[in-house]
Design a protein around this motif. Structure first.
Motif, PDB file in Angstrom:
ATOM      1  N   PHE A  23       0.821  -1.214   0.000  1.00 44.25           N
ATOM      2  CA  PHE A  23       0.000   0.000   0.000  1.00 44.25           C
ATOM      3  C   PHE A  23       0.853   1.262   0.000  1.00 44.25           C
ATOM      4  CE2 PHE A  23      -3.778  -2.333   2.045  1.00 44.25           C
ATOM      5  CZ  PHE A  23      -4.370  -2.531   0.808  1.00 44.25           C
ATOM      6  N   ALA A  24       1.920   1.271   0.796  1.00 49.45           N
ATOM      7  CA  ALA A  24       2.797   2.442   0.851  1.00 49.45           C
ATOM      8  C   ALA A  24       3.482   2.670  -0.497  1.00 49.45           C
ATOM      9  CB  ALA A  24       3.834   2.273   1.955  1.00 49.45           C
ATOM     10  N   ALA A  25       3.907   1.587  -1.148  1.00 49.98           N
ATOM     11  CA  ALA A  25       4.564   1.721  -2.447  1.00 49.98           C
ATOM     12  C   ALA A  25       3.586   2.234  -3.500  1.00 49.98           C
ATOM     13  CB  ALA A  25       5.165   0.383  -2.876  1.00 49.98           C
ATOM     14  N   ASN A  26       2.361   1.738  -3.459  1.00 42.02           N
ATOM     15  CA  ASN A  26       1.370   2.212  -4.425  1.00 42.02           C
ATOM     16  C   ASN A  26       0.970   3.654  -4.165  1.00 42.02           C
ATOM     17  OD1 ASN A  26       1.224  -0.054  -6.030  1.00 42.02           O
ATOM     18  ND2 ASN A  26      -0.390  -0.992  -4.820  1.00 42.02           N
ATOM     19  N   LEU A  27       0.873   4.021  -2.900  1.00 42.54           N
ATOM     20  CA  LEU A  27       0.491   5.382  -2.543  1.00 42.54           C
ATOM     21  C   LEU A  27       1.594   6.376  -2.897  1.00 42.54           C
ATOM     22  CD1 LEU A  27      -1.675   7.118  -1.111  1.00 42.54           C
ATOM     23  CD2 LEU A  27      -0.363   6.786   0.982  1.00 42.54           C
ATOM     24  N   LEU A  28       2.814   6.048  -2.556  1.00 40.92           N
ATOM     25  CA  LEU A  28       3.929   6.957  -2.814  1.00 40.92           C
ATOM     26  C   LEU A  28       4.494   6.816  -4.227  1.00 40.92           C
ATOM     27  CD1 LEU A  28       5.787   6.615   0.587  1.00 40.92           C
ATOM     28  CD2 LEU A  28       4.281   8.455  -0.163  1.00 40.92           C
ATOM     29  N   GLY A  29       4.183   5.708  -4.886  1.00 36.14           N
ATOM     30  CA  GLY A  29       4.698   5.465  -6.231  1.00 36.14           C
ATOM     31  C   GLY A  29       3.926   6.168  -7.321  1.00 36.14           C
ATOM     32  N   GLN A  30       2.820   6.763  -6.994  1.00 35.45           N
ATOM     33  CA  GLN A  30       2.009   7.539  -7.928  1.00 35.45           C
ATOM     34  C   GLN A  30       1.666   6.765  -9.194  1.00 35.45           C
ATOM     35  OE1 GLN A  30       4.446  10.958  -8.420  1.00 35.45           O
ATOM     36  NE2 GLN A  30       3.874  11.834  -6.456  1.00 35.45           N
ATOM     37  N   GLY A  31       1.177   5.534  -8.991  1.00 35.67           N
ATOM     38  CA  GLY A  31       0.695   4.750 -10.118  1.00 35.67           C
ATOM     39  C   GLY A  31       1.743   3.903 -10.809  1.00 35.67           C
ATOM     40  N   GLU A  32       2.982   3.943 -10.363  1.00 41.14           N
ATOM     41  CA  GLU A  32       4.029   3.116 -10.958  1.00 41.14           C
ATOM     42  C   GLU A  32       3.856   1.663 -10.523  1.00 41.14           C
ATOM     43  OE1 GLU A  32       6.600   3.977 -13.036  1.00 41.14           O
ATOM     44  OE2 GLU A  32       5.816   6.015 -13.171  1.00 41.14           O
ATOM     45  N   THR A  35       7.213  -3.253  -8.436  1.00 45.10           N
ATOM     46  CA  THR A  35       8.642  -3.587  -8.520  1.00 45.10           C
ATOM     47  C   THR A  35       9.470  -2.378  -8.924  1.00 45.10           C
ATOM     48  OG1 THR A  35       8.340  -4.397 -10.783  1.00 45.10           O
ATOM     49  CG2 THR A  35       8.234  -6.025  -9.006  1.00 45.10           C
ATOM     50  N   HIS A  36       8.918  -1.543  -9.787  1.00 46.39           N
ATOM     51  CA  HIS A  36       9.629  -0.324 -10.196  1.00 46.39           C
ATOM     52  C   HIS A  36       9.801   0.620  -9.017  1.00 46.39           C
ATOM     53  CE1 HIS A  36      10.133   3.665 -12.019  1.00 46.39           C
ATOM     54  NE2 HIS A  36      10.798   2.999 -12.957  1.00 46.39           N
ATOM     55  N   VAL A  37       8.786   0.741  -8.194  1.00 39.51           N
ATOM     56  CA  VAL A  37       8.859   1.615  -7.019  1.00 39.51           C
ATOM     57  C   VAL A  37       9.897   1.090  -6.032  1.00 39.51           C
ATOM     58  CG1 VAL A  37       7.572   2.455  -5.013  1.00 39.51           C
ATOM     59  CG2 VAL A  37       6.495   2.439  -7.249  1.00 39.51           C
ATOM     60  N   ILE A  38       9.926  -0.231  -5.818  1.00 42.44           N
ATOM     61  CA  ILE A  38      10.898  -0.820  -4.896  1.00 42.44           C
ATOM     62  C   ILE A  38      12.313  -0.624  -5.419  1.00 42.44           C
ATOM     63  CG2 ILE A  38      11.676  -2.988  -3.847  1.00 42.44           C
ATOM     64  CD1 ILE A  38       9.126  -1.883  -2.618  1.00 42.44           C
ATOM     65  N   GLN A  39      12.523  -0.822  -6.709  1.00 37.54           N
ATOM     66  CA  GLN A  39      13.848  -0.618  -7.289  1.00 37.54           C
ATOM     67  C   GLN A  39      14.271   0.840  -7.200  1.00 37.54           C
ATOM     68  OE1 GLN A  39      13.428  -2.199 -11.224  1.00 37.54           O
ATOM     69  NE2 GLN A  39      13.685  -4.323 -10.566  1.00 37.54           N
ATOM     70  N   ALA A  40      13.363   1.750  -7.470  1.00 40.06           N
ATOM     71  CA  ALA A  40      13.683   3.177  -7.375  1.00 40.06           C
ATOM     72  C   ALA A  40      13.970   3.567  -5.929  1.00 40.06           C
ATOM     73  CB  ALA A  40      12.533   4.009  -7.931  1.00 40.06           C
ATOM     74  N   ALA A  41      13.230   2.995  -4.988  1.00 36.05           N
ATOM     75  CA  ALA A  41      13.470   3.288  -3.576  1.00 36.05           C
ATOM     76  C   ALA A  41      14.837   2.781  -3.138  1.00 36.05           C
ATOM     77  CB  ALA A  41      12.372   2.663  -2.721  1.00 36.05           C
ATOM     78  N   ALA A  42      15.238   1.626  -3.651  1.00 40.67           N
ATOM     79  CA  ALA A  42      16.555   1.091  -3.317  1.00 40.67           C
ATOM     80  C   ALA A  42      17.663   1.967  -3.899  1.00 40.67           C
ATOM     81  CB  ALA A  42      16.684  -0.340  -3.824  1.00 40.67           C
ATOM     82  N   LYS A  43      17.471   2.444  -5.125  1.00 43.63           N
ATOM     83  CA  LYS A  43      18.481   3.305  -5.757  1.00 43.63           C
ATOM     84  C   LYS A  43      18.599   4.644  -5.043  1.00 43.63           C
ATOM     85  CE  LYS A  43      18.160   1.546 -10.460  1.00 43.63           C
ATOM     86  NZ  LYS A  43      17.740   1.858 -11.840  1.00 43.63           N
ATOM     87  N   GLU A  44      17.469   5.206  -4.618  1.00 38.04           N
ATOM     88  CA  GLU A  44      17.460   6.528  -4.004  1.00 38.04           C
ATOM     89  C   GLU A  44      17.706   6.483  -2.501  1.00 38.04           C
ATOM     90  OE1 GLU A  44      13.940   8.607  -5.178  1.00 38.04           O
ATOM     91  OE2 GLU A  44      14.257   8.107  -7.284  1.00 38.04           O
TER      92      GLU A  44
END
Length: 94
Positions: A23-32, A35-44
């Motif tokens: 839920f947090a990834a979908n909420l903060l990922g803005q529709g992404e 897996t893309h949100v998790i990968q971006a979070a790991a990079k950032e």
């Protein structure tokens, strides 16, 4: 019976944390994609914070078990919450 209840609480704590992370990834990922949100979070460098946000649902599970007087299941949820806190702390260090 006590060990069984603790393990049930730990399992529910893990599931609640996974659902909260989703839920947090979908909420903060803005529709992404998740897996893309998790990968971006790991990079950032904010994957630990995202995992910690997912642990908020453990609070709900903990209080439900306390209200139903299922103390050992609440203890299992609390153990998983502490484990997640230690994991995110160690993850942030490295």
């Amino acid at each position: 019976m006590n060990k069984k209840d603790i393990f049930i609480g730990m399992f529910i704590g893990l599931v609640a944390n996974a659902i909260g992370l989703f839920f947090a990834a979908n909420l903060l990922g803005q529709g992404e994609d998740f897996t893309h949100v998790i990968q971006a979070a790991a990079k950032e460098g904010f994957l630990g914070k995202l995992i910690s946000l997912g642990a908020i649902l453990n609070l709900l599970a903990f209080f439900i078990f306390i209200k139903k007087r299922q103390d050992y299941r609440a203890r299992g949820v609390l153990l998983i919450t502490v484990f997640v806190a230690v994991f995110t702390f160690v993850f942030k260090l490295f």
